[in-house]
Design an enzyme around this catalytic site. Structure first.
Site, mmCIF file in Angstrom:
data_model
loop_
_atom_site.group_PDB
_atom_site.id
_atom_site.type_symbol
_atom_site.label_atom_id
_atom_site.label_comp_id
_atom_site.label_asym_id
_atom_site.label_seq_id
_atom_site.Cartn_x
_atom_site.Cartn_y
_atom_site.Cartn_z
ATOM 1 N N SER A 21 0.978 -1.233 -0.192
ATOM 2 C CA SER A 21 -0.248 -0.095 -0.062
ATOM 3 C C SER A 21 0.627 1.212 0.010
ATOM 4 C CB SER A 21 -0.898 -0.094 1.313
ATOM 5 O OG SER A 21 -0.268 -0.201 2.377
ATOM 6 N N HIS B 299 -1.295 3.651 8.310
ATOM 7 C CA HIS B 299 -0.651 4.005 6.956
ATOM 8 C C HIS B 299 -0.142 5.440 7.274
ATOM 9 C CE1 HIS B 299 -3.445 0.965 5.512
ATOM 10 N NE2 HIS B 299 -2.621 0.696 4.542
ATOM 11 N N ASP C 225 -6.164 6.279 10.335
ATOM 12 C CA ASP C 225 -6.191 4.946 10.736
ATOM 13 C C ASP C 225 -5.159 4.456 11.781
ATOM 14 O OD1 ASP C 225 -4.103 4.379 9.131
ATOM 15 O OD2 ASP C 225 -5.115 3.198 7.824
#
Length: 267
Positions: free
Chosen positions: A74, A240, A237
């Site tokens: 990611s 990340h 979150d």
């Protein structure tokens, strides 16, 4: 009953009590870790921003061109931000375009959110389609570490990817597994376990990449203290990176990527 018998019986009871305490502590600790893992798995995490362009050109026309491709998980997509300029690729491209060499950066990413090192083979094939990139930046390892995969196996898959890219004439820079002990989405003591796993993965990655002919940037060592000190380096979150977090990574990676670009330009 003699004093010796009493002492022996007391020692046995004490031993059984200690054993039961150890078992209870182990079971209790395992239950805590399992509960924290359940909570961590069911948190709401940032998703890939579909509006972000995976291909962009950054810099002034006429500047020396540089084809930069990102592979990995990611982080190679910039999950956690919603502007191209805030992604790790966008920030690196802007730094390279504004630097003393003033490169015209043709940026692309073949990374896939959730990828582990076993997924790199497919990404390498995609990266080598069409015109060969000059520099490949690989960001991988976090999902190997959180899944508690064997670090040696993960490193072997990474080394194979680096070797294939180098055989194709691509300069390769690898950002090793970041400091997972800095994430807020995972509570202690599971955070410490995951952090330990990340360090094992990063050490194995370093040796494997160097042997395969790539360049290594130890993201945990270079940027971990900043992420631990500043919660703003993570997005909503708590896992990340945010735009600020990707900026910290970009500046840590820049010297190695710029050096790789300079080598590629001499080919």
């Amino acid at each position: 009953m003699s004093e010796r018998d009493l002492a022996t019986r007391f020692a046995c009871r004490l031993g059984r009590a200690a054993l039961l305490t150890l078992i209870a502590g182990t079971v209790g600790g395992a239950a805590v870790l399992a509960g924290e893992a359940f909570v961590a798995r069911h948190r709401r995490y940032a998703e890939p921003e579909l509006g972000l362009a995976l291909r962009a050109t950054v810099g002034r026309a006429g500047a020396p061109p540089l084809r930069l491709v990102l592979l990995g998980d990611s982080s190679a997509l910039g999950v956690g931000v919603d502007r191209l300029d805030d992604t790790i690729g966008g920030q690196l491209a802007n730094l390279l375009a504004e630097g003393p060499t003033g490169r015209l950066v043709h940026l692309s990413s073949v990374g896939v959110s959730g990828s582990r090192s076993t997924d790199l083979a497919t990404q390498v094939a995609r990266a080598l389609l069409g015109r060969r990139p000059d520099v490949a930046l690989i960001l991988i390892g976090a999902n190997d570490a959180t899944g508690l995969r064997r670090s040696r196996d993960a490193a072997a898959y990474l080394a194979a990817a680096v070797h294939r890219l180098r055989e194709a004439g691509v300069e390769v820079v690898v950002g090793t597994c970041p400091d997972l002990g800095a994430v807020r989405a995972i509570a202690p003591p599971l955070r410490q376990v995951v952090g330990w796993s990340g360090r094992r993965v990063a050490r194995a990655q370093t040796a494997a990449v160097l042997n395969a002919g790539g360049t290594v940037v130890d993201l945990a060592t270079e940027t971990g203290p900043v992420f631990r000190a500043d919660a703003g380096t993570l997005c909503f979150d708590g896992y990340h990176p945010s735009a600020d977090g990707y900026r910290v990574w970009a500046h840590a990676l820049l010297p190695a990527v710029a050096a790789a670009a300079a080598i590629a330009s001499r080919h």
